[in-house]
Enzyme design. Sequence first.
Site, PDB file in Angstrom:
ATOM      1  N   HIS A  81       0.844  -1.186   0.000  1.00 43.41           N
ATOM      2  CA  HIS A  81       0.000   0.000   0.000  1.00 43.41           C
ATOM      3  C   HIS A  81       0.883   1.240   0.000  1.00 43.41           C
ATOM      4  O   HIS A  81       1.984   1.217   0.532  1.00 43.41           O
ATOM      5  CB  HIS A  81      -0.889  -0.001   1.255  1.00 43.41           C
ATOM      6  CG  HIS A  81      -1.951   1.058   1.228  1.00 43.41           C
ATOM      7  ND1 HIS A  81      -3.182   0.854   0.641  1.00 43.41           N
ATOM      8  CD2 HIS A  81      -1.958   2.322   1.694  1.00 43.41           C
ATOM      9  CE1 HIS A  81      -3.900   1.958   0.760  1.00 43.41           C
ATOM     10  NE2 HIS A  81      -3.175   2.862   1.389  1.00 43.41           N
ATOM     11  N   ASP A 160     -15.016   2.972   6.573  1.00 41.82           N
ATOM     12  CA  ASP A 160     -13.925   3.842   6.113  1.00 41.82           C
ATOM     13  C   ASP A 160     -14.357   4.638   4.885  1.00 41.82           C
ATOM     14  O   ASP A 160     -14.041   5.816   4.750  1.00 41.82           O
ATOM     15  CB  ASP A 160     -12.666   3.020   5.804  1.00 41.82           C
ATOM     16  CG  ASP A 160     -11.605   3.921   5.183  1.00 41.82           C
ATOM     17  OD1 ASP A 160     -11.185   4.871   5.864  1.00 41.82           O
ATOM     18  OD2 ASP A 160     -11.248   3.724   4.009  1.00 41.82           O
ATOM     19  N   ARG A 167     -14.344  13.061   5.823  1.00 36.00           N
ATOM     20  CA  ARG A 167     -13.106  13.774   6.190  1.00 36.00           C
ATOM     21  C   ARG A 167     -12.660  14.703   5.080  1.00 36.00           C
ATOM     22  O   ARG A 167     -12.154  15.792   5.316  1.00 36.00           O
ATOM     23  CB  ARG A 167     -11.988  12.759   6.485  1.00 36.00           C
ATOM     24  CG  ARG A 167     -12.136  12.085   7.831  1.00 36.00           C
ATOM     25  CD  ARG A 167     -11.255  10.857   7.904  1.00 36.00           C
ATOM     26  NE  ARG A 167      -9.868  11.135   7.616  1.00 36.00           N
ATOM     27  CZ  ARG A 167      -9.007  10.245   7.114  1.00 36.00           C
ATOM     28  NH1 ARG A 167      -9.403   9.017   6.839  1.00 36.00           N
ATOM     29  NH2 ARG A 167      -7.763  10.578   6.896  1.00 36.00           N
ATOM     30  N   SER A 182      -7.733   4.228   8.784  1.00 29.69           N
ATOM     31  CA  SER A 182      -8.349   4.102   7.465  1.00 29.69           C
ATOM     32  C   SER A 182      -7.583   3.069   6.619  1.00 29.69           C
ATOM     33  O   SER A 182      -8.174   2.142   6.053  1.00 29.69           O
ATOM     34  CB  SER A 182      -8.334   5.479   6.787  1.00 29.69           C
ATOM     35  OG  SER A 182      -8.517   5.384   5.415  1.00 29.69           O
ATOM     36  N   LYS A 186      -8.691  -1.231   5.892  1.00 30.02           N
ATOM     37  CA  LYS A 186      -8.869  -1.781   4.540  1.00 30.02           C
ATOM     38  C   LYS A 186      -7.920  -2.958   4.320  1.00 30.02           C
ATOM     39  O   LYS A 186      -8.263  -3.956   3.700  1.00 30.02           O
ATOM     40  CB  LYS A 186      -8.612  -0.708   3.484  1.00 30.02           C
ATOM     41  CG  LYS A 186      -9.802   0.235   3.355  1.00 30.02           C
ATOM     42  CD  LYS A 186      -9.574   1.287   2.303  1.00 30.02           C
ATOM     43  CE  LYS A 186      -8.515   2.259   2.706  1.00 30.02           C
ATOM     44  NZ  LYS A 186      -8.743   3.646   2.392  1.00 30.02           N
TER      45      LYS A 186
HETATM   46  N1  URA Z   1      -5.229   6.696   2.156  1.00 26.76           N
HETATM   47  C1  URA Z   1      -6.262   6.070   2.792  1.00 26.76           C
HETATM   48  O1  URA Z   1      -6.662   4.983   2.410  1.00 26.76           O
HETATM   49  N2  URA Z   1      -6.833   6.684   3.840  1.00 26.76           N
HETATM   50  C2  URA Z   1      -6.414   7.881   4.308  1.00 26.76           C
HETATM   51  O2  URA Z   1      -6.965   8.361   5.280  1.00 26.76           O
HETATM   52  C3  URA Z   1      -5.356   8.519   3.641  1.00 26.76           C
HETATM   53  C4  URA Z   1      -4.774   7.896   2.570  1.00 26.76           C
END
Ligand code: URA
Length: 434
Positions: A81, A160, A167, A182, A186
């Site tokens: 990621h 999320d 947000r 967040s 995931k």
């Molecule tokens: N990427 C994400 O998945 N969430 C965030 O809050 C910021 C970057």
Amino acid sequence: MNILDIIAKKRDNKELSKEEIDFFVKEYVKGNIADYQASALVMAIYINRMSEQEITDLTISMANSGDVLDLSDLGDVIDKHSTGGVGDKITLILMPIIASLGIPVAKMSGRGLGTTGGTIDKLESIPGYRTDLDIESFKKNVKEIGISLIGQTLNLAPADKKLYALRDTINCIDSIPLIASSIMSKKIAAGANKIVIDVTCGNGAFMNNRLKALQLAVCMKRIGDLSGKETKCIVTDMNQPMGRAVGNALEIIEVIEVLKGNQEMTIDEKFTVTELGANMLVLAKKVNTIEEGKKKIIENLKNGKGFEKFVDLVKKQGGDISYLEDTSKFEKAKYIEPIIAEKDGTVRILNANTVGKLACYLGAGRIKKEDAINPRVGFIFEKKVGDKVKKGDILGYIHSDDKEKTEYVKKQKLFNIGYWRLYERSRYSRRYHI
Ligand code: URA
């Protein structure tokens, strides 16, 4: 329990219990908590932050708010990621190489929002490529060819999805507890058992200074380890755009040419690809050391096995591979204008944030989630930080479909050329492992 008491508690800088966090997440997803109430709580978290325990509880609660994938039948799946950046195409170069080394790649990626691009938008610039596979086809592809790359179409961490969108509308993105929970929610829901995270740091990233990036890295590693997912974070530079291209089809062309061996990776690209890749190989126990891992990544780039895997992936997901064979088939923007150096010197700054905003203005990114993107537009850079230039040299090209926008972008200052100081190279080459 009620939301007003929870808001008041966080507003007064007190620690929320697991039950209170669970209540908020569940009721917000169900629609029983209004956006204005969730906004108040998010703002209180943004200002007063969260304890380690609260961040872990929020992450687990969001991960369990939808489906949690079980990929155990695919073997030791390692996820990658990035916290996002301008021109960040590392997933597309690295993951086919990882798959070609026998590590299953089952990856769900996002779309771009604001200045940061998204892997899924980039892949969709290959005609026919399907990013919306169901879970069975996704797993079948991983079993058959060792790789699948799709969008976040499944019901993973819906809390999320809702909170992230909220947000974004109240300017509460760059908060360590909120970003860490967040991303990790995931990752946990997506089913991989080991995770490597590229924590980007600089003016083109969410974390614009090294201290904040390190804090985010430590926080995500702790959540990963606590939830039984071995996690490695690497802080990388995002003060200049990654690689040469910024813009969806332009980045895909760069990926193809790099994987084919027709184009050398830039220094930042090579560092990030080999560093993340080597860490993935160590986590997968394919190699014992990072140095050995880096060699294997470069070997499978140079011998074309990474490119073969990318072709397999595109073919399997319905994409037209004739575009991979001949990248001149990608449709070009109407106007391709050079950016010219106005003096002799060394490139001291190529501002990622400015480039990201201008790429978005040209149509490569979205301001709102529902905006359409134009795959043809963006930038190609011929010079990067540390390169010597002469007055009149071409620093890069603007790719645009609109004459007025081209003229506006031409007037903006993307580059700073001057005297090169020794400390500047170290600013761009310092990296941290957590
Ligand atoms: N990427 C994400 O998945 N969430 C965030 O809050 C910021 C970057």
